[in-house]
Design an enzyme around this catalytic site. Structure first.
Site, PDB file in Angstrom:
ATOM      1  N   ASP A 176      95.958 141.462 -35.344  1.00 61.54           N
ATOM      2  CA  ASP A 176      96.743 142.657 -35.614  1.00 61.54           C
ATOM      3  C   ASP A 176      96.527 143.156 -37.044  1.00 61.54           C
ATOM      4  O   ASP A 176      96.335 142.369 -37.966  1.00 61.54           O
ATOM      5  CB  ASP A 176      98.229 142.341 -35.413  1.00 61.54           C
ATOM      6  CG  ASP A 176      99.124 143.496 -35.813  1.00 61.54           C
ATOM      7  OD1 ASP A 176      99.082 144.533 -35.123  1.00 61.54           O
ATOM      8  OD2 ASP A 176      99.850 143.377 -36.824  1.00 61.54           O
TER       9      ASP A 176
ATOM     10  N   GLU B 133      91.951 144.763 -34.605  1.00 60.15           N
ATOM     11  CA  GLU B 133      92.572 146.088 -34.606  1.00 60.15           C
ATOM     12  C   GLU B 133      92.187 146.807 -35.897  1.00 60.15           C
ATOM     13  O   GLU B 133      92.816 146.632 -36.931  1.00 60.15           O
ATOM     14  CB  GLU B 133      94.094 145.975 -34.502  1.00 60.15           C
ATOM     15  CG  GLU B 133      94.779 147.324 -34.382  1.00 60.15           C
ATOM     16  CD  GLU B 133      96.283 147.261 -34.606  1.00 60.15           C
ATOM     17  OE1 GLU B 133      96.997 148.107 -34.046  1.00 60.15           O
ATOM     18  OE2 GLU B 133      96.747 146.380 -35.357  1.00 60.15           O
TER      19      GLU B 133
END
Length: 858
Positions: A486, A541
């Protein structure tokens, strides 16, 4: 003499004379502080001390490097406050009086204090060993377990210049970056016995069990005294005092009871009490493997989790092989129930995993696994990095879930958060040892102003150990098959991608705003994961488009397998705010194909981000309030519903068809889940007096209405069946992983897009009213074609305007720069996929006609 590697400062190990001097000074400081009494147990004994071989330093600090204890003692940011003044972020409120109330805290007489400190000093100077020696003792058993897995040495990092010649203009930066990576690998080899050993910090820190007892170690260089407290000693801070070495590592050994049972029973609550520069505080151990929040209590409590061998979960099924094409079902355990409640690992295992398998996905990505005090953070404000969230069940429950997924042939990816951490001080890492610069950058650099969270210092040796060990822990202990990292954009740039528009200019990627320490960490963790688990899948990401992001580390890249293609979802939301007449098909194809050659992408039309409160799902953008009253198949649909169902299918199919080499869907969106996600929350009172209204703790919109997709009397069912057909089409033809992709037509007047992907031919008519008869489309393969997927089929909520059994024969002559062509009927707002077939082709592919489902489903 001090030397650095990209912000990591390495002091020479102190001499014996220096050690004694440091210990004497440390004891004198404690005597003067009139600190809490920490008395040693009579049966306590040291198992030998360890060095934090490379202490933590801020990479942006200009101070001389010394031992960690000398540097951090008394250090405190101007913005920091005492433990009692700290307010936990959002839903966690700090209350030191409540926390300390159950611990016997007394000021001591001078004689008693001196006696205690003398005992501590004696422990601190005895039997010191290094991590390298500790790991060497464990290497035999570990090598047997992991099958002699090895992490390959660094390459030369030069191949990226052949892959992308434009990188040559930034060769100085990239060579410097790779040089820092190589030097760091060399230092880890020299001081820790290699990256493989370095990443096993969980076998040294936290609680470790041996045949004779339990050892607890904690790196807390800012602490002046420490004691282990918990249910096992009635929270008595005098019972189990910890000893410290010169590198800020605190340690205690608890021998087994007389009957051979462990001194700390399984399931007991535990914390570490420290006298810190910010005051006395109780903290959950940084390496805790399980933590819980009893009803009505704040904050969380650490739990010593070590069930008897006969009760530990034993995995039964091997990991599946890495899928050729990655089709991810993004999910959240807590909100996966149809009922308004927090769901469990067990229910997800029994109810949701079979659904994912039936839909045709081959990977499940699970969010919010790492423990997080604030449920509404979606799992992104992590407090306990090694602990699976206790909201959903026990660690063994999670293992059972993963084992079941493996039995079903599903790979399991963990949404891991190493980009930031919760600001909570009593149940998280923030101000753990009373300083703001232990795990994080000190000062303003250590705070993410938009996320309201702390930012790791990737230039710290001990932070590297912590995060690398964390990634390995989830692979080893829980058998995850990979990760979705993330917030990688936030990691790679000091501006964190905030208020920055990436245009593709290479100067944006390789300059002063690049956090080289963070990029080197990402290279290390990718090397670690792929070295130990070659079949592992790692997705990053990144919204910036960093070049060489998905190039192997040995070639000079960052080392990810896939990049999330995040721009596509933003483009769809942008278009859905416009009229159909204002859509440009060239704009759609450009966004879908705007990715780096040779670097794989996972694409999605929408993820959890688009479903959060304040935004809308694609289905809700398209159909809005009509979804409440006009989704029953026995009721006349409104024009808005007809348009929404048609475009919902087209958007998903063209996203999968053109957008990347992998595909992701957030749970429920396969059938057009209505409304939005809203976690239970109460009113928030801001310091400026404003109040952000909550929802009275409601779970009504924090669930997934799978019953809507299963109900054949609702139009949601047709959308779900279409999504299943898409997955099976890819499983059969493998078009996403084909290198052949050619867009032969993007007609702005007709609103038609035609492209080849693999052996399939896709035809999209986005026009809102115009249908085209005898519409000629070009193709590269002559012969006979059949329809293998038709979005207008009635099974998918369409109007059955096509004969799915029809055969189409090509004619010679170039058309749309293709060597041959054939004529089709292209109804408005439809997507049709054609495949070339042989006359004697009676295999399973023929059975896919007309809907793309598996033969047994037709």
């Amino acid at each position: 003499m001090v030397y650095t590697i990209s912000g990591v400062r390495f002091p020479h190990l102190p001499s014996i004379k220096k050690k004694n001097s440091s210990l004497h000074s440390f004891n004198e400081d404690l005597r003067r502080s009139n600190a809490v009494s920490f008395s040693l147990r009579k049966d306590s004994r040291s198992s030998g001390k360890v060095f934090a071989r490379k202490p933590s330093y801020d990479s942006d600090s200009s101070s001389l490097a010394t031992t960690a204890s000398e540097k951090l003692r008394g250090h405190q940011s101007d913005s920091s406050s005492s433990a009692s003044d700290q307010v936990q972020s959002r839903d966690t409120v700090s209350d030191d009086t409540q926390v300390l109330g159950n611990v016997d805290v007394q000021k001591t007489e001078e004689a008693q204090e001196t006696e205690t400190l003398d005992q501590t000093s004696a422990l601190s100077t005895s039997g010191s060993i290094s991590y390298k020696e500790d790991f060497a003792k464990m290497s035999h058993s570990v090598d047997q377990e992991v099958g002699q897995r090895k992490i390959p040495p660094p390459g030369d990092g030069k191949r990226i210049y052949d892959i992308d010649p434009m990188l040559n203009s930034h060769r100085n930066h990239l060579d410097y970056r790779y040089g820092q990576y190589r030097k760091l690998r060399e230092e880890i080899d020299k001081n820790e016995g290699g990256l493989e050993a370095f990443s096993r910090g969980y076998e040294i820190f936290g609680f470790t069990r041996s045949a004779t007892g339990i050892t607890y170690r904690e790196w807390a260089p800012g602490a002046k005294a420490a004691s282990l407290i918990g249910d096992f000693n009635n929270w008595n801070a005098k019972s189990d005092v910890m000893a410290r070495n010169d590198f800020g590592v605190w340690e205690i050994f608890l021998p087994n009871n007389a009957d051979g049972s462990p001194a700390i029973p399984h399931g007991s609550r535990v914390k570490i009490r420290m006298d810190t520069p910010s005051g006395i505080k109780d903290s959950i151990p940084a390496w805790i493997k399980y933590s819980v929040q009893p009803p009505g209590e704040i904050p969380y409590n650490g739990v010593y989790y070590d069930p008897p061998e006969e009760d530990k979960y034993a995995f039964k099924h091997p990991r599946p092989k890495k899928p050729t094409s990655l089709r991810i079902y993004e999910s959240h355990v807590g909100m996966s129930s149809t009922e308004p409640k927090i769901n469990t690992y067990a229910n997800f295992r029994d109810d949701v995993l079979p659904r994912i398998k039936k839909l045709g996905y081959n990977a499940v990505q699970i969010m919010a696994i790492q423990e997080h005090a604030y449920y509404a953070s979606f799992g992104y404000h992590v407090t306990n990095f090694f602990a699976p969230s206790s909201r959903f069940g026990t660690p063994d429950d999670l293992k059972s879930l993963i084992d079941k997924a493996h039995e079903l042939g599903l790979v399991v990816l963990m949404d891991i958060v190493h980009s930031h951490a919760s600001k909570n001080t009593l149940d998280g890492l923030d101000m753990f040892d009373g300083t703001d610069g232990q795990y994080f950058h000190s000062g303003s650099r250590g705070y993410h102003w938009m996320w309201d969270s702390r930012l790791f210092n990737y230039g710290s040796w001990e932070v590297l150990r912590y995060l690398l060990s964390n990634a390995r822990w989830w692979l080893e202990e829980y058998k995850f098959d990979g990760f979705r990292f993330d917030g990688v954009t936030s990691m790679m740039y000091t501006h964190h991608g905030l208020q920055v528009e990436f245009t593709g200019n290479y100067n944006e990627y390789f300059g002063y705003s690049t956090d080289v320490d963070a990029v080197v960490y990402l290279m290390l963790v990718n090397d670690l994961i792929h070295g130990l688990y070659p079949e592992a899948i790692v997705v990053g990401e990144d919204v910036s488009g960093m070049p060489a992001f998905c190039v192997p580390v040995e070639d000079g890249g960052v080392g990810f397998d896939y990049r999330l293609h995040m721009a596509v979802a933003d483009k769809w939301i942008e278009l859905l705010k416009k009229r159909d007449e204002d859509w440009q098909v060239g704009d759609i194809t450009f966004t879908l194909t705007n990715r780096r050659w040779g670097e794989k992408c996972v694409v999605y039309a929408e993820s959890h981000d688009q479903a959060l409160v304040g935004d809308k799902t694609i289905a809700f953008w398209l159909m809005d309030k009509d979804m409440y009253d006009f989704m029953a198949v026995d009721r006349q649909a409104t024009p808005r519903v007809d348009r929404g169902i048609a475009l919902h299918k087209m958007i998903r199919l063209i996203t999968m068809g053109l957008g990347g080499e992998g595909y992701l869907n957030f749970m429920g969106n396969e059938f057009g889940h209505p409304e939005w996600i809203d976690f239970p929350r109460t009113d928030q009172h801001l310091p400026d007096g404003r109040v952000i209204a909550g929802n009275n703790g409601s779970y009504d919109k924090c669930r997934r209405r799978f019953d809507l997709g299963d109900a054949e009397y609702l139009r949601y069912h047709g959308l779900q069946e279409f999504d299943r057909a898409m997955q099976n089409l890819e499983e059969t033809y493998g078009f996403m992983t084909s290198e052949h992709q050619y867009i032969s037509r993007k007609d702005e007047g007709d609103r038609v897009i035609v492209f080849e992907r693999g052996n399939l031919l896709f035809v999209f008519n986005f026009h809102w009213t115009n249908s085209y008869s005898d519409y000629r489309i070009g193709c590269s393969v002559p012969g006979k074609y059949k329809i293998v997927l038709d979005s207008d089929n009635s099974l998918f909520g369409g109007f059955n305007r096509l004969d799915d059994s029809a055969e189409f024969f090509t004619s010679d002559g170039r058309h749309d720069d293709r060597p041959c062509s054939f004529m089709v009927y292209a109804p408005c707002r439809t997507a049709v996929v054609y495949a070339a077939v042989d006359d004697d082709d009676d295999d399973e592919r023929s059975s896919l006609v007309p809907i793309g489902l598996l033969p047994e489903d037709v």
